[in-house]
Design a protein around this motif. Structure first.
Motif, mmCIF file in Angstrom:
data_model
loop_
_atom_site.group_PDB
_atom_site.id
_atom_site.type_symbol
_atom_site.label_atom_id
_atom_site.label_comp_id
_atom_site.label_asym_id
_atom_site.label_seq_id
_atom_site.Cartn_x
_atom_site.Cartn_y
_atom_site.Cartn_z
ATOM 1 N N GLN A 1 0.826 -1.201 0.000
ATOM 2 C CA GLN A 1 0.000 0.000 0.000
ATOM 3 C C GLN A 1 0.870 1.265 0.000
ATOM 4 O O GLN A 1 1.966 1.268 0.554
ATOM 5 C CB GLN A 1 -0.892 0.024 1.248
ATOM 6 C CG GLN A 1 -1.702 -1.241 1.485
ATOM 7 C CD GLN A 1 -2.849 -1.372 0.513
ATOM 8 O OE1 GLN A 1 -3.438 -0.379 0.101
ATOM 9 N NE2 GLN A 1 -3.179 -2.596 0.144
ATOM 10 N N LYS A 2 0.342 2.336 -0.598
ATOM 11 C CA LYS A 2 0.994 3.638 -0.489
ATOM 12 C C LYS A 2 -0.019 4.738 -0.164
ATOM 13 O O LYS A 2 0.246 5.912 -0.342
ATOM 14 C CB LYS A 2 1.753 3.981 -1.774
ATOM 15 C CG LYS A 2 0.897 4.126 -3.019
ATOM 16 C CD LYS A 2 1.781 4.557 -4.190
ATOM 17 C CE LYS A 2 0.957 4.758 -5.451
ATOM 18 N NZ LYS A 2 1.811 5.211 -6.587
ATOM 19 N N ASP B 1 3.584 13.405 -5.653
ATOM 20 C CA ASP B 1 3.589 11.942 -5.804
ATOM 21 C C ASP B 1 3.907 11.281 -4.466
ATOM 22 O O ASP B 1 4.895 11.623 -3.805
ATOM 23 C CB ASP B 1 4.629 11.513 -6.831
ATOM 24 C CG ASP B 1 4.287 12.015 -8.231
ATOM 25 O OD1 ASP B 1 3.090 12.087 -8.553
ATOM 26 O OD2 ASP B 1 5.229 12.334 -8.990
ATOM 27 N N ALA B 2 3.085 10.308 -4.084
ATOM 28 C CA ALA B 2 3.333 9.552 -2.854
ATOM 29 C C ALA B 2 4.565 8.669 -3.028
ATOM 30 O O ALA B 2 4.939 8.307 -4.140
ATOM 31 C CB ALA B 2 2.112 8.699 -2.518
ATOM 32 N N PRO B 3 5.209 8.298 -1.923
ATOM 33 C CA PRO B 3 6.306 7.330 -2.011
ATOM 34 C C PRO B 3 5.805 6.010 -2.586
ATOM 35 O O PRO B 3 4.616 5.714 -2.565
ATOM 36 C CB PRO B 3 6.742 7.164 -0.550
ATOM 37 C CG PRO B 3 6.221 8.359 0.167
ATOM 38 C CD PRO B 3 4.972 8.756 -0.537
ATOM 39 N N ARG B 4 6.724 5.202 -3.079
ATOM 40 C CA ARG B 4 6.351 3.882 -3.574
ATOM 41 C C ARG B 4 5.743 3.052 -2.445
ATOM 42 O O ARG B 4 6.075 3.233 -1.274
ATOM 43 C CB ARG B 4 7.580 3.172 -4.140
ATOM 44 C CG ARG B 4 8.116 3.820 -5.410
ATOM 45 C CD ARG B 4 9.453 3.206 -5.819
ATOM 46 N NE ARG B 4 9.329 1.782 -6.103
ATOM 47 C CZ ARG B 4 10.368 1.012 -6.396
ATOM 48 N NH1 ARG B 4 11.591 1.513 -6.419
ATOM 49 N NH2 ARG B 4 10.181 -0.285 -6.665
ATOM 50 N N TRP C 1 -2.104 19.488 1.965
ATOM 51 C CA TRP C 1 -0.973 18.653 2.337
ATOM 52 C C TRP C 1 -0.204 18.296 1.067
ATOM 53 O O TRP C 1 -0.766 18.223 -0.027
ATOM 54 C CB TRP C 1 -1.448 17.385 3.035
ATOM 55 C CG TRP C 1 -2.006 17.624 4.409
ATOM 56 C CD1 TRP C 1 -2.289 18.822 4.989
ATOM 57 C CD2 TRP C 1 -2.342 16.624 5.362
ATOM 58 N NE1 TRP C 1 -2.782 18.642 6.253
ATOM 59 C CE2 TRP C 1 -2.826 17.291 6.513
ATOM 60 C CE3 TRP C 1 -2.287 15.233 5.370
ATOM 61 C CZ2 TRP C 1 -3.253 16.607 7.642
ATOM 62 C CZ3 TRP C 1 -2.709 14.552 6.497
ATOM 63 C CH2 TRP C 1 -3.184 15.226 7.630
ATOM 64 N N SER C 2 1.109 18.040 1.228
ATOM 65 C CA SER C 2 1.915 17.758 0.037
ATOM 66 C C SER C 2 3.039 16.783 0.352
ATOM 67 O O SER C 2 3.601 16.786 1.448
ATOM 68 C CB SER C 2 2.500 19.055 -0.529
ATOM 69 O OG SER C 2 3.350 19.685 0.420
ATOM 70 N N TRP C 3 3.356 15.936 -0.663
ATOM 71 C CA TRP C 3 4.505 15.043 -0.603
ATOM 72 C C TRP C 3 5.702 15.703 -1.272
ATOM 73 O O TRP C 3 5.556 16.378 -2.298
ATOM 74 C CB TRP C 3 4.227 13.735 -1.341
ATOM 75 C CG TRP C 3 3.341 12.753 -0.650
ATOM 76 C CD1 TRP C 3 2.070 12.397 -1.011
ATOM 77 C CD2 TRP C 3 3.668 11.966 0.498
ATOM 78 N NE1 TRP C 3 1.576 11.439 -0.155
ATOM 79 C CE2 TRP C 3 2.542 11.154 0.785
ATOM 80 C CE3 TRP C 3 4.788 11.868 1.319
ATOM 81 C CZ2 TRP C 3 2.511 10.265 1.849
ATOM 82 C CZ3 TRP C 3 4.762 10.980 2.382
ATOM 83 C CH2 TRP C 3 3.640 10.193 2.646
ATOM 84 N N SER C 4 6.895 15.493 -0.716
ATOM 85 C CA SER C 4 8.132 15.895 -1.371
ATOM 86 C C SER C 4 9.184 14.829 -1.114
ATOM 87 O O SER C 4 9.031 13.982 -0.221
ATOM 88 C CB SER C 4 8.612 17.265 -0.868
ATOM 89 O OG SER C 4 8.940 17.210 0.507
ATOM 90 N N HIS C 5 10.253 14.885 -1.898
ATOM 91 C CA HIS C 5 11.287 13.852 -1.840
ATOM 92 C C HIS C 5 12.644 14.545 -1.837
ATOM 93 O O HIS C 5 13.260 14.725 -2.895
ATOM 94 C CB HIS C 5 11.136 12.896 -3.026
ATOM 95 C CG HIS C 5 9.704 12.488 -3.259
ATOM 96 N ND1 HIS C 5 9.059 11.537 -2.488
ATOM 97 C CD2 HIS C 5 8.772 12.951 -4.129
ATOM 98 C CE1 HIS C 5 7.808 11.405 -2.902
ATOM 99 N NE2 HIS C 5 7.615 12.256 -3.896
ATOM 100 N N PRO C 6 13.098 14.989 -0.672
ATOM 101 C CA PRO C 6 14.312 15.803 -0.609
ATOM 102 C C PRO C 6 15.552 15.037 -1.067
ATOM 103 O O PRO C 6 15.660 13.820 -0.874
ATOM 104 C CB PRO C 6 14.408 16.178 0.876
ATOM 105 C CG PRO C 6 13.651 15.106 1.595
ATOM 106 C CD PRO C 6 12.534 14.730 0.674
ATOM 107 N N LYS C 7 16.475 15.778 -1.659
ATOM 108 C CA LYS C 7 17.771 15.217 -2.010
ATOM 109 C C LYS C 7 18.642 15.263 -0.757
ATOM 110 O O LYS C 7 18.970 16.338 -0.261
ATOM 111 C CB LYS C 7 18.402 16.014 -3.148
ATOM 112 C CG LYS C 7 19.715 15.437 -3.632
ATOM 113 C CD LYS C 7 20.276 16.233 -4.800
ATOM 114 C CE LYS C 7 21.592 15.647 -5.295
ATOM 115 N NZ LYS C 7 22.153 16.430 -6.439
ATOM 116 N N VAL C 8 18.995 14.086 -0.259
ATOM 117 C CA VAL C 8 19.693 14.000 1.020
ATOM 118 C C VAL C 8 21.174 13.731 0.771
ATOM 119 O O VAL C 8 21.530 12.875 -0.044
ATOM 120 C CB VAL C 8 19.089 12.892 1.906
ATOM 121 C CG1 VAL C 8 19.753 12.886 3.270
ATOM 122 C CG2 VAL C 8 17.586 13.104 2.047
ATOM 123 N N SER C 9 22.034 14.448 1.481
ATOM 124 C CA SER C 9 23.475 14.292 1.332
ATOM 125 C C SER C 9 24.062 13.594 2.559
ATOM 126 O O SER C 9 23.347 13.285 3.519
ATOM 127 C CB SER C 9 24.137 15.657 1.137
ATOM 128 O OG SER C 9 23.895 16.495 2.265
#
Length: 252
Positions: free
Chosen positions: A57-58, A78-81, A123-131
């Motif tokens: 589920q997502k 976009d929701a996570p996978r 509400w919103s989904w985001s996918h940060p670029k993590v270092s």
């Protein structure tokens, strides 16, 4: 023979009288599942992911704990996978829910995903670029928010989809990592240690999956207290491990 049952029932523990009871809920009740997360932000319990009958589920369902009413909010982005056995850590000061790791049928993940609940109607989904030094893909790990209100500590887990020739000594992890949710930077965390003065418990080591974890705040140090879990050689632990984080390591 007994069969496993996947349920969509909500149970509440009244900690004043230590009584379990099923509240009367309304709204769009999510389907029963396992391996999901349930995270409290203000009065809302946010349920994400999980698996039922090999269907991952997502979706996100929200339970208003004042009204005991379920809803399925519209979320931008976009929701996570789809995944199960991930972590979902609330960051209340920023109104964020941070998703890390988890697995589906074929792979485990090490990506970070963020649900921003700042706006009541957007509400919103985001996918940060993590270092930084990021963890390898894993599922069934533990995660807590440290008392600085912005650093997430994760520990353990495993990758069940890794090389089938590996032993669980190699598949189960005992490392820890710190994630700064302001700079979106990973760094390696402290090593777990066997908590002293445990009667009737032997040191099962730092490597474990499916353990419970809680934050123990302090003036100069903060501790993540980890209990139980599955450890290598198909054993189950009944000991406590502690991960001590000095104040200087938080928020760096």
């Amino acid at each position: 023979t007994k069969k496993n049952c996947i349920t969509d029932q909500v149970m509440v523990l009244d900690t004043e009288i230590m009584l379990w009871y099923p509240p009367s809920v309304s709204g769009a009740v999510p389907t029963g599942r396992s391996g999901h997360t349930a995270s409290l932000l203000q009065n809302d319990l946010l349920v994400f992911g999980g698996v039922k009958n090999n269907k991952w589920q997502k979706s996100l369902a929200v339970l208003d704990t004042m009204l005991w009413k379920w809803s399925s909010p519209k979320i931008l982005g976009d929701a996570p996978r789809a995944r199960s056995y991930h972590s979902a850590t609330p960051v209340p000061d920023s109104n964020l829910l941070v998703i890390f790791g988890g697995n589906n049928e074929t792979e485990a993940f090490n990506t970070v995903h963020v649900l921003d609940t700042t706006s009541n109607d957007k509400w919103s989904w985001s996918h940060p670029k993590v270092s930084g030094t990021n963890p390898c893909p894993r599922t069934g790990h533990s995660a807590v928010l440290l008392e600085d209100g912005k650093t997430i500590l994760i520990h353990g887990g495993w990758d069940p989809n890794d090389d089938a020739n590996l032993s669980d000594e190699d598949m189960i992890f005992g490392d820890s990592f710190l994630l700064n949710t302001e700079t979106w930077t990973w760094k390696s965390g402290p090593k777990p240690k066997f908590a002293p003065k445990q009667l009737g418990a032997e040191n099962a080591g730092s490597k474990r999956v499916g353990a419970a974890a809680a934050l123990v705040p302090g003036d100069e140090i903060t501790q993540m207290l980890v209990f139980g879990g599955r450890v290598p050689n198909d054993r189950f632990a009944n000991d406590f491990q502690t991960i001590t984080v000095p104040q200087r390591m938080m928020g760096m």
